[in-house]
Design a protein around this motif. Structure first.
Motif, PDB file in Angstrom:
ATOM      1  N   SER A   1       0.798  -1.178  -0.022  1.00 40.74           N
ATOM      2  CA  SER A   1       0.038  -0.073  -0.100  1.00 40.74           C
ATOM      3  C   SER A   1       0.749   1.179  -0.231  1.00 40.74           C
ATOM      4  CB  SER A   1      -1.001  -0.042   1.296  1.00 40.74           C
ATOM      5  OG  SER A   1      -0.175   0.084   2.330  1.00 40.74           O
ATOM      6  N   LEU A   2       0.339   2.296  -0.312  1.00 42.95           N
ATOM      7  CA  LEU A   2       1.085   3.537  -0.260  1.00 42.95           C
ATOM      8  C   LEU A   2       1.672   3.878   0.959  1.00 42.95           C
ATOM      9  CD1 LEU A   2       1.848   6.322  -1.695  1.00 42.95           C
ATOM     10  CD2 LEU A   2      -0.363   7.256  -1.095  1.00 42.95           C
ATOM     11  N   ILE A   3       0.882   3.826   2.092  1.00 48.16           N
ATOM     12  CA  ILE A   3       1.510   4.039   3.374  1.00 48.16           C
ATOM     13  C   ILE A   3       2.501   2.962   3.729  1.00 48.16           C
ATOM     14  CG2 ILE A   3       1.169   4.137   5.769  1.00 48.16           C
ATOM     15  CD1 ILE A   3      -1.724   4.728   5.154  1.00 48.16           C
ATOM     16  N   GLU A   4       2.461   1.889   3.105  1.00 44.52           N
ATOM     17  CA  GLU A   4       3.640   0.783   3.580  1.00 44.52           C
ATOM     18  C   GLU A   4       4.748   1.419   2.899  1.00 44.52           C
ATOM     19  OE1 GLU A   4       1.540  -3.353   4.599  1.00 44.52           O
ATOM     20  OE2 GLU A   4       1.285  -2.543   2.623  1.00 44.52           O
TER      21      GLU A   4
ATOM     22  N   ASN B   1       5.290  -5.059   5.930  1.00 43.00           N
ATOM     23  CA  ASN B   1       4.311  -5.508   5.128  1.00 43.00           C
ATOM     24  C   ASN B   1       3.052  -6.432   6.065  1.00 43.00           C
ATOM     25  OD1 ASN B   1       3.545  -6.378   2.458  1.00 43.00           O
ATOM     26  ND2 ASN B   1       4.503  -8.450   2.559  1.00 43.00           N
ATOM     27  N   TYR B   2       2.642  -5.523   6.928  1.00 41.12           N
ATOM     28  CA  TYR B   2       1.621  -6.161   7.720  1.00 41.12           C
ATOM     29  C   TYR B   2       0.207  -6.453   6.873  1.00 41.12           C
ATOM     30  CZ  TYR B   2       1.045  -0.997   7.969  1.00 41.12           C
ATOM     31  OH  TYR B   2       0.955   0.195   7.367  1.00 41.12           O
ATOM     32  N   ARG B   3       0.041  -5.586   5.894  1.00 36.16           N
ATOM     33  CA  ARG B   3      -1.334  -5.606   5.321  1.00 36.16           C
ATOM     34  C   ARG B   3      -1.313  -7.024   4.503  1.00 36.16           C
ATOM     35  NH1 ARG B   3      -5.467  -2.823   6.407  1.00 36.16           N
ATOM     36  NH2 ARG B   3      -6.102  -2.788   4.407  1.00 36.16           N
TER      37      ARG B   3
ATOM     38  N   TRP C   1      -1.361  -5.076  15.303  1.00 37.80           N
ATOM     39  CA  TRP C   1      -1.312  -3.614  15.952  1.00 37.80           C
ATOM     40  C   TRP C   1      -0.788  -2.842  14.702  1.00 37.80           C
ATOM     41  CZ3 TRP C   1       3.806  -1.002  16.762  1.00 37.80           C
ATOM     42  CH2 TRP C   1       3.575   0.181  17.329  1.00 37.80           C
ATOM     43  N   ARG C   2       0.004  -2.968  13.796  1.00 28.76           N
ATOM     44  CA  ARG C   2       0.397  -2.125  12.911  1.00 28.76           C
ATOM     45  C   ARG C   2      -0.815  -1.937  11.920  1.00 28.76           C
ATOM     46  NH1 ARG C   2       4.311   1.276  11.754  1.00 28.76           N
ATOM     47  NH2 ARG C   2       4.688   0.362   9.894  1.00 28.76           N
ATOM     48  N   ASN C   3      -1.594  -2.942  11.737  1.00 31.09           N
ATOM     49  CA  ASN C   3      -2.701  -3.011  10.873  1.00 31.09           C
ATOM     50  C   ASN C   3      -3.704  -2.237  11.337  1.00 31.09           C
ATOM     51  OD1 ASN C   3      -4.206  -3.881   8.267  1.00 31.09           O
ATOM     52  ND2 ASN C   3      -5.622  -4.426   9.872  1.00 31.09           N
ATOM     53  N   ARG C   4      -3.780  -1.883  12.728  1.00 34.09           N
ATOM     54  CA  ARG C   4      -4.977  -1.023  13.338  1.00 34.09           C
ATOM     55  C   ARG C   4      -4.249   0.221  13.120  1.00 34.09           C
ATOM     56  NH1 ARG C   4      -7.289  -3.248  19.035  1.00 34.09           N
ATOM     57  NH2 ARG C   4      -8.095  -5.264  18.382  1.00 34.09           N
ATOM     58  N   GLN C   5      -3.239   0.488  13.211  1.00 27.73           N
ATOM     59  CA  GLN C   5      -2.429   1.867  12.976  1.00 27.73           C
ATOM     60  C   GLN C   5      -2.814   2.237  11.738  1.00 27.73           C
ATOM     61  OE1 GLN C   5       1.928   1.437  13.913  1.00 27.73           O
ATOM     62  NE2 GLN C   5       1.543   2.769  15.734  1.00 27.73           N
TER      63      GLN C   5
ATOM     64  N   VAL D   1       3.437 -15.679  17.500  1.00 25.46           N
ATOM     65  CA  VAL D   1       2.602 -15.078  18.251  1.00 25.46           C
ATOM     66  C   VAL D   1       3.172 -13.608  18.391  1.00 25.46           C
ATOM     67  CG1 VAL D   1       2.044 -14.932  20.696  1.00 25.46           C
ATOM     68  CG2 VAL D   1       1.907 -16.966  19.801  1.00 25.46           C
ATOM     69  N   PRO D   2       4.280 -13.391  18.579  1.00 25.16           N
ATOM     70  CA  PRO D   2       4.861 -11.941  18.293  1.00 25.16           C
ATOM     71  C   PRO D   2       4.395 -11.219  17.253  1.00 25.16           C
ATOM     72  CG  PRO D   2       6.443 -13.303  19.549  1.00 25.16           C
ATOM     73  CD  PRO D   2       5.455 -14.004  18.817  1.00 25.16           C
ATOM     74  N   LEU D   3       4.750 -11.861  15.987  1.00 24.73           N
ATOM     75  CA  LEU D   3       4.777 -11.437  14.726  1.00 24.73           C
ATOM     76  C   LEU D   3       3.125 -11.091  14.604  1.00 24.73           C
ATOM     77  CD1 LEU D   3       7.240 -13.277  12.635  1.00 24.73           C
ATOM     78  CD2 LEU D   3       7.424 -11.175  13.716  1.00 24.73           C
ATOM     79  N   GLY D   4       2.326 -12.048  14.848  1.00 22.84           N
ATOM     80  CA  GLY D   4       0.936 -11.640  14.664  1.00 22.84           C
ATOM     81  C   GLY D   4       0.334 -10.729  15.476  1.00 22.84           C
TER      82      GLY D   4
END
Length: 419
Positions: free
Chosen positions: A45-48, A116-118, A187-191, A179-182
């Protein structure tokens, strides 16, 4: 060898930055791994892309290796701690190799999720997580193999030991990676969603503000005093009834009225106009008013040739001229003078409308500068500005010999030929 590695790393950074700035450039990269990586970056995405580009620019070249060296220190310290806690199970070499492999694979995984959380959350696919899991388990296997190679103990492979080690690896990978990566991905996706919503709201707010400003601007430009038009037409009728001489004066007055209306209608369609056009329109207006008021109105316009093409908000000088006639000259029994000028003062363009009629307090305009016409000037300056800042400022004061001096101070325009 090291030079080739640095050259390859530099090439990958250049390709990534190029694609992050212009996703279409991925198709121009050479076929193979370079185009494959570029194509994957183009799907972000543009933001990423903006976030990843900022990261690459910050850690280019030697700064990347310095950051990696800094990570090597805490990872090695953890290896030393592991050996001290389990001296019989892990040698120095095993502990250092294992801790650094785990640490750097976790850092790479976090970096992949961070930018690359999206892909992990928005697509709701388990394939990326499986790839991470397999890569991490592969890294664990390599780490255990390397530790066994460098260890002085004989290598023993049995189904039970392999199953136990794989189970431990799966548990460790799940706890340390999945677990940490998820959690980081969610969290990044909510941001991302919050930032996207904020950008959409800002864009909508800017659109509504722009539409409101344009509506206000059209309204301000369309404010031609009805009594001015009616009184002028009445004066034309009276002159026409006074015989041949009156008819000639009526014709001249009508020509000036037509010139004024044509100029004002043209300026209503433009936000910025050359100062020469503004002065021509004001001159036509003052000729009409002089035909109506006779010797009670005297005027002078002073526009230096070097300022003729300076761009100013349309109809802004006219509004001050109308205000000077309506509140300064018409109420005064003796009439008065209106002097309109333009000049450079302290790096600013100053437009001055000065009259010798009634002062502000005398004709009911507060000293602070109230009144519809003056408020319209302030609104024009505000609407012609950018980022909430007005395009200039209006200053008012009583003249030393009576009347009012109104100054508009504007930044010097690039089209001003005198600069």
């Amino acid at each position: 060898m090291w030079g080739k590695i640095k050259q390859l790393h530099q090439q990958m950074d250049d390709d990534a930055i190029l694609v992050l700035e212009s996703p279409g450039a991925a198709a121009t990269l050479p076929a193979g791994y370079r185009r494959c990586i570029g194509t994957r970056l183009a799907t972000m995405s543009l933001i990423e892309r903006q976030q990843f580009r900022a990261f690459l620019l910050k850690y280019r070249g030697a700064r990347f290796y310095k950051a990696a060296a800094k990570l090597l220190i805490p990872f090695s310290a953890l290896g030393v701690l592991q050996h001290l806690l389990w001296p019989g199970k892990l040698s120095w070499v095993e502990a250092l190799v294992l801790s650094n492999l785990i640490g750097f694979s976790l850092a790479c995984g976090l970096m992949g999720v961070w930018f690359n959380y999206r892909t992990l959350v928005a697509n709701r696919s388990v394939k990326p997580l499986l790839r991470i899991l397999l890569a991490c388990m592969g890294g664990m296997a390599v780490g255990m193999g390397a530790a066994a190679v460098f260890s002085d103990q004989p290598m023993v492979f049995s189904p039970e030991k392999i199953a136990r080690n794989l189970g431990i690896a799966l548990l460790v990978v799940s706890l340390l990676y999945i677990v940490p990566l998820g959690i980081v991905a969610m969290w990044r996706n909510r941001q991302f969603e919050a930032l996207t919503l904020q950008l959409q709201q800002d864009a909508e707010r800017d659109r509504l503000a722009r539409e409101l400003s344009e509506s206000q601007l059209r309204l301000l430009r369309a404010q031609i005093e009805p009594h001015f038009l009616f009184n002028t037409l009445g004066a034309v009728q009276q002159l026409a009834e006074q015989g041949a001489d009156g008819a000639a004066r009526a014709a001249a007055l009508t020509a000036d009225l037509i010139a004024f209306l044509r100029a004002s209608l043209a300026e209503m369609r433009s936000e910025q106009v050359p100062l020469q056009s503004e002065f021509d329109m004001v001159a036509a207006y003052l000729r009409v008013m002089q035909a109506r008021m006779g010797q009670r109105l005297r005027y002078r316009l002073d526009l230096p040739a070097g300022l003729a093409q300076a761009m100013v908000p349309s109809m802004i000088v006219l509004t001050l001229a109308e205000n000077a006639i309506k509140h300064g000259i018409e109420p005064a029994l003796r009439g008065g003078d209106v002097i309109i000028s333009a000049e450079h003062v302290d790096g600013m363009l100053r437009l001055r409308v000065q009259d010798t009629g009634m002062g502000m307090a005398e004709h009911g305009v507060p000293a602070a500068g109230g009144g519809l016409g003056l408020e319209n000037v302030r609104s024009r300056l505000r609407l012609a500005g950018q980022d909430g800042a007005p395009a200039g400022r209006l200053e008012l004061r009583n003249g030393e010999e009576g009347g009012v001096i109104a100054d508009i101070l504007l930044p010097v325009n690039a089209k001003d030929s005198s600069t």
